[in-house]
Design a protein around this motif. Structure first.
Motif, PDB file in Angstrom:
ATOM      1  N   PHE A  20       0.838  -1.189   0.000  1.00  0.00           N
ATOM      2  CA  PHE A  20       0.000   0.000   0.000  1.00  0.00           C
ATOM      3  C   PHE A  20       0.877   1.245   0.000  1.00  0.00           C
ATOM      4  CE2 PHE A  20      -2.815  -3.276   1.393  1.00  0.00           C
ATOM      5  CZ  PHE A  20      -4.056  -2.917   0.886  1.00  0.00           C
ATOM      6  N   ALA A  21       0.449   2.248  -0.760  1.00  0.00           N
ATOM      7  CA  ALA A  21       1.257   3.458  -0.912  1.00  0.00           C
ATOM      8  C   ALA A  21       0.360   4.694  -0.885  1.00  0.00           C
ATOM      9  CB  ALA A  21       2.043   3.404  -2.216  1.00  0.00           C
ATOM     10  N   LEU A  22       0.982   5.808  -0.587  1.00  0.00           N
ATOM     11  CA  LEU A  22       0.299   7.098  -0.604  1.00  0.00           C
ATOM     12  C   LEU A  22       0.635   7.792  -1.916  1.00  0.00           C
ATOM     13  CD1 LEU A  22      -1.432   9.002   1.193  1.00  0.00           C
ATOM     14  CD2 LEU A  22       0.717   9.982   2.033  1.00  0.00           C
ATOM     15  N   ILE A  23      -0.395   8.140  -2.686  1.00  0.00           N
ATOM     16  CA  ILE A  23      -0.171   8.824  -3.959  1.00  0.00           C
ATOM     17  C   ILE A  23      -0.775  10.230  -3.895  1.00  0.00           C
ATOM     18  CG2 ILE A  23      -0.082   6.686  -5.280  1.00  0.00           C
ATOM     19  CD1 ILE A  23      -2.939   7.241  -6.234  1.00  0.00           C
ATOM     20  N   PHE A  24      -0.218  11.124  -4.697  1.00  0.00           N
ATOM     21  CA  PHE A  24      -0.600  12.534  -4.637  1.00  0.00           C
ATOM     22  C   PHE A  24      -1.039  13.050  -6.005  1.00  0.00           C
ATOM     23  CE2 PHE A  24       2.389  11.735  -1.230  1.00  0.00           C
ATOM     24  CZ  PHE A  24       1.788  12.351  -0.142  1.00  0.00           C
ATOM     25  N   GLY A  25      -1.957  14.007  -5.983  1.00  0.00           N
ATOM     26  CA  GLY A  25      -2.468  14.605  -7.205  1.00  0.00           C
ATOM     27  C   GLY A  25      -1.768  15.909  -7.552  1.00  0.00           C
ATOM     28  N   LYS A  26      -2.398  16.658  -8.430  1.00  0.00           N
ATOM     29  CA  LYS A  26      -1.797  17.872  -8.989  1.00  0.00           C
ATOM     30  C   LYS A  26      -1.490  18.924  -7.923  1.00  0.00           C
ATOM     31  CE  LYS A  26      -4.290  17.118 -13.329  1.00  0.00           C
ATOM     32  NZ  LYS A  26      -5.326  17.636 -14.249  1.00  0.00           N
ATOM     33  N   ARG A  27      -2.277  18.946  -6.870  1.00  0.00           N
ATOM     34  CA  ARG A  27      -2.074  19.939  -5.813  1.00  0.00           C
ATOM     35  C   ARG A  27      -0.692  19.842  -5.189  1.00  0.00           C
ATOM     36  NH1 ARG A  27      -6.266  20.817  -0.725  1.00  0.00           N
ATOM     37  NH2 ARG A  27      -5.056  22.361   0.430  1.00  0.00           N
ATOM     38  N   PHE A  28      -0.091  18.638  -5.235  1.00  0.00           N
ATOM     39  CA  PHE A  28       1.189  18.400  -4.567  1.00  0.00           C
ATOM     40  C   PHE A  28       2.364  18.328  -5.541  1.00  0.00           C
ATOM     41  CE2 PHE A  28      -1.975  16.919  -1.605  1.00  0.00           C
ATOM     42  CZ  PHE A  28      -1.486  17.305  -0.368  1.00  0.00           C
ATOM     43  N   GLU A  29       2.150  18.703  -6.793  1.00  0.00           N
ATOM     44  CA  GLU A  29       3.197  18.543  -7.804  1.00  0.00           C
ATOM     45  C   GLU A  29       4.490  19.265  -7.437  1.00  0.00           C
ATOM     46  OE1 GLU A  29       1.498  19.771 -11.492  1.00  0.00           O
ATOM     47  OE2 GLU A  29       0.628  17.796 -11.936  1.00  0.00           O
ATOM     48  N   LYS A  30       4.387  20.431  -6.823  1.00  0.00           N
ATOM     49  CA  LYS A  30       5.579  21.222  -6.520  1.00  0.00           C
ATOM     50  C   LYS A  30       5.903  21.240  -5.034  1.00  0.00           C
ATOM     51  CE  LYS A  30       4.886  24.271 -10.506  1.00  0.00           C
ATOM     52  NZ  LYS A  30       4.731  25.677 -10.970  1.00  0.00           N
ATOM     53  N   LEU A  31       5.285  20.331  -4.277  1.00  0.00           N
ATOM     54  CA  LEU A  31       5.501  20.299  -2.837  1.00  0.00           C
ATOM     55  C   LEU A  31       6.275  19.052  -2.419  1.00  0.00           C
ATOM     56  CD1 LEU A  31       1.965  21.402  -1.570  1.00  0.00           C
ATOM     57  CD2 LEU A  31       3.999  22.830  -1.832  1.00  0.00           C
ATOM     58  N   ASP A  32       7.047  19.179  -1.351  1.00  0.00           N
ATOM     59  CA  ASP A  32       7.745  18.036  -0.761  1.00  0.00           C
ATOM     60  C   ASP A  32       6.745  17.272   0.113  1.00  0.00           C
ATOM     61  OD1 ASP A  32       9.360  16.206   0.451  1.00  0.00           O
ATOM     62  OD2 ASP A  32      10.697  17.662   1.408  1.00  0.00           O
ATOM     63  N   THR A  33       6.460  16.038  -0.255  1.00  0.00           N
ATOM     64  CA  THR A  33       5.446  15.251   0.460  1.00  0.00           C
ATOM     65  C   THR A  33       6.047  14.304   1.497  1.00  0.00           C
ATOM     66  OG1 THR A  33       5.494  13.531  -1.257  1.00  0.00           O
ATOM     67  CG2 THR A  33       3.887  15.314  -1.518  1.00  0.00           C
ATOM     68  N   SER A  34       7.351  14.331   1.670  1.00  0.00           N
ATOM     69  CA  SER A  34       8.005  13.356   2.552  1.00  0.00           C
ATOM     70  C   SER A  34       7.556  13.494   4.004  1.00  0.00           C
ATOM     71  CB  SER A  34       9.529  13.488   2.458  1.00  0.00           C
ATOM     72  OG  SER A  34       9.944  14.797   2.808  1.00  0.00           O
ATOM     73  N   ASP A  35       7.378  14.734   4.481  1.00  0.00           N
ATOM     74  CA  ASP A  35       6.972  14.933   5.878  1.00  0.00           C
ATOM     75  C   ASP A  35       5.558  14.424   6.104  1.00  0.00           C
ATOM     76  OD1 ASP A  35       7.262  16.104   8.588  1.00  0.00           O
ATOM     77  OD2 ASP A  35       5.667  17.423   7.896  1.00  0.00           O
ATOM     78  N   LEU A  36       4.649  14.713   5.170  1.00  0.00           N
ATOM     79  CA  LEU A  36       3.266  14.246   5.283  1.00  0.00           C
ATOM     80  C   LEU A  36       3.211  12.727   5.268  1.00  0.00           C
ATOM     81  CD1 LEU A  36       0.251  14.679   5.376  1.00  0.00           C
ATOM     82  CD2 LEU A  36       0.266  15.090   2.916  1.00  0.00           C
ATOM     83  N   THR A  37       3.967  12.100   4.368  1.00  0.00           N
ATOM     84  CA  THR A  37       4.017  10.640   4.317  1.00  0.00           C
ATOM     85  C   THR A  37       4.538  10.066   5.628  1.00  0.00           C
ATOM     86  OG1 THR A  37       4.385  10.637   1.917  1.00  0.00           O
ATOM     87  CG2 THR A  37       4.996   8.653   3.118  1.00  0.00           C
ATOM     88  N   ALA A  38       5.582  10.675   6.172  1.00  0.00           N
ATOM     89  CA  ALA A  38       6.172  10.186   7.423  1.00  0.00           C
ATOM     90  C   ALA A  38       5.171  10.265   8.566  1.00  0.00           C
ATOM     91  CB  ALA A  38       7.426  10.996   7.759  1.00  0.00           C
ATOM     92  N   ARG A  39       4.389  11.333   8.624  1.00  0.00           N
ATOM     93  CA  ARG A  39       3.402  11.477   9.695  1.00  0.00           C
ATOM     94  C   ARG A  39       2.316  10.411   9.594  1.00  0.00           C
ATOM     95  NH1 ARG A  39       2.140  17.934  10.443  1.00  0.00           N
ATOM     96  NH2 ARG A  39       3.971  18.686   9.345  1.00  0.00           N
ATOM     97  N   ILE A  40       1.848  10.170   8.377  1.00  0.00           N
ATOM     98  CA  ILE A  40       0.799   9.161   8.178  1.00  0.00           C
ATOM     99  C   ILE A  40       1.356   7.777   8.466  1.00  0.00           C
ATOM    100  CG2 ILE A  40      -0.634   8.035   6.430  1.00  0.00           C
ATOM    101  CD1 ILE A  40      -1.145  10.766   5.239  1.00  0.00           C
ATOM    102  N   LYS A  41       2.576   7.519   8.058  1.00  0.00           N
ATOM    103  CA  LYS A  41       3.186   6.221   8.301  1.00  0.00           C
ATOM    104  C   LYS A  41       3.353   5.977   9.792  1.00  0.00           C
ATOM    105  CE  LYS A  41       6.769   3.262   6.335  1.00  0.00           C
ATOM    106  NZ  LYS A  41       7.834   3.175   5.318  1.00  0.00           N
ATOM    107  N   ARG A  42       3.754   6.978  10.544  1.00  0.00           N
ATOM    108  CA  ARG A  42       3.893   6.830  11.985  1.00  0.00           C
ATOM    109  C   ARG A  42       2.548   6.529  12.634  1.00  0.00           C
ATOM    110  NH1 ARG A  42       7.466  11.296  11.640  1.00  0.00           N
ATOM    111  NH2 ARG A  42       5.791  12.713  12.303  1.00  0.00           N
ATOM    112  N   ALA A  43       1.510   7.188  12.158  1.00  0.00           N
ATOM    113  CA  ALA A  43       0.178   6.959  12.722  1.00  0.00           C
ATOM    114  C   ALA A  43      -0.289   5.534  12.467  1.00  0.00           C
ATOM    115  CB  ALA A  43      -0.825   7.943  12.125  1.00  0.00           C
ATOM    116  N   LEU A  44       0.016   4.990  11.300  1.00  0.00           N
ATOM    117  CA  LEU A  44      -0.404   3.651  10.936  1.00  0.00           C
ATOM    118  C   LEU A  44       0.388   2.582  11.675  1.00  0.00           C
ATOM    119  CD1 LEU A  44      -0.955   4.084   7.105  1.00  0.00           C
ATOM    120  CD2 LEU A  44      -2.671   4.039   8.908  1.00  0.00           C
ATOM    121  N   GLU A  45       1.595   2.906  12.084  1.00  0.00           N
ATOM    122  CA  GLU A  45       2.402   1.940  12.830  1.00  0.00           C
ATOM    123  C   GLU A  45       1.824   1.681  14.204  1.00  0.00           C
ATOM    124  OE1 GLU A  45       6.203   3.760  12.742  1.00  0.00           O
ATOM    125  OE2 GLU A  45       6.748   2.991  10.769  1.00  0.00           O
TER     126      GLU A  45
END
Length: 278
Positions: free
Chosen positions: A253-278
């Motif tokens: 399972f993976a987190l995918i992003f749309g056009k809104r995030f094209e120019k943004l660094d998504t690593s911090d958001l992914t890390a937060r969600i991953k920590r919550a799921l752990e």
């Protein structure tokens, strides 16, 4: 000078209340019950007040605990508001988020607090659908982001977790053919289940088609069918012997992003969600 309150201890206290006990609170915070008990004790020592009483019915707030509950919630809310004000590039406004239907109860319980706590300026809209539907929505711009099951041999998005899938049940028809249950929606699990059944080259009948994994498992429990299910939702004693019980699949399972995030660094958001799921 009076000491400052430890916000982490207050967060632990409020989580124990919300979850209804030390064990559930420990699971939510990914800590041991002993560590949670120690944090509550430290908070009580700092306040010089008993906050919780344990009973056969669970936990009960003392008068001091009632006060801390009300004011602690306000204190944490203000803390998150300040953090949000200081993060100039923080997410804000309407955010559409997708998640696989079958994982909705667990995902919503763990992910919704992220938006409430860490992104107070976000107004989330949640869409629950099969992964392939969600992927199309993200690609079209209808969704900002989504958790999806990766297609075989791809590495799309930011990896969150891996799920093992295996056969369960031993149901057969009157002449010894396999009674099979499959998902009735367009998804990886349905594709893989049908591929594996055909490869066995045994007579089979699709006796159950369902929109949800939960219903397939109920069919297996009732002895009505065999099904290819995520290990996290099934019981090991029901592993199939009619089909090759060692045949499994790793579903990523993976987190995918749309056009809104094209120019943004998504690593911090992914890390937060991953920590919550752990």
């Amino acid at each position: 000078m009076l000491p400052a309150l430890n916000l982490e201890l207050i967060r632990t206290f409020l989580t124990v209340l919300k979850e209804g006990g030390f064990k559930a609170g420990a699971e939510r915070l990914n800590k041991t019950p002993a560590a949670i008990s120690m944090q509550i004790k430290r908070l009580e020592e700092q306040l010089n007040q008993r906050l919780l009483e344990r009973s056969n019915k669970g936990i009960v707030l003392t008068a001091a605990g009632e006060v801390l509950k009300e004011k602690g919630e306000r204190l944490l809310s203000l803390n998150y508001e300040i953090l949000g004000d200081m993060r100039h590039e923080e997410l804000s406004g309407r955010l559409s988020f997708g998640a696989p239907t079958d994982y909705a109860p667990t995902l919503l319980k763990k992910i919704m607090p992220i938006f409430v706590v860490e992104f107070p300026k976000v107004d989330p809209k949640i869409i629950l659908e099969p992964s392939r539907n969600l992927r199309r929505r993200v690609q079209s711009g209808a969704l900002d982001m989504a958790i999806v099951a990766r297609e075989p041999n791809t590495d799309e998005g930011d990896h969150l977790w891996t799920e093992e899938v295996a056969w369960y049940g031993n149901a057969s028809d009157l002449v010894g053919g396999l009674n099979i249950g499959v998902l009735g929606v367009d998804c990886i699990l349905r594709d893989r289940a049908l591929e594996m059944i055909k490869a066995v080259q045994s007579p089979y009948t699709i006796s159950l088609e369902s929109a949800s994994v939960a219903s397939l498992f109920e069919g297996v429990e009732a002895g009505f069918c065999q099904a290819f299910l995520p290990v996290s939702v099934a019981e090991s004693e029901l592993r199939s012997s009619a089909l090759n019980s060692t045949e499994t699949m790793k579903l990523e399972f993976a987190l995918i992003f749309g056009k809104r995030f094209e120019k943004l660094d998504t690593s911090d958001l992914t890390a937060r969600i991953k920590r919550a799921l752990e």
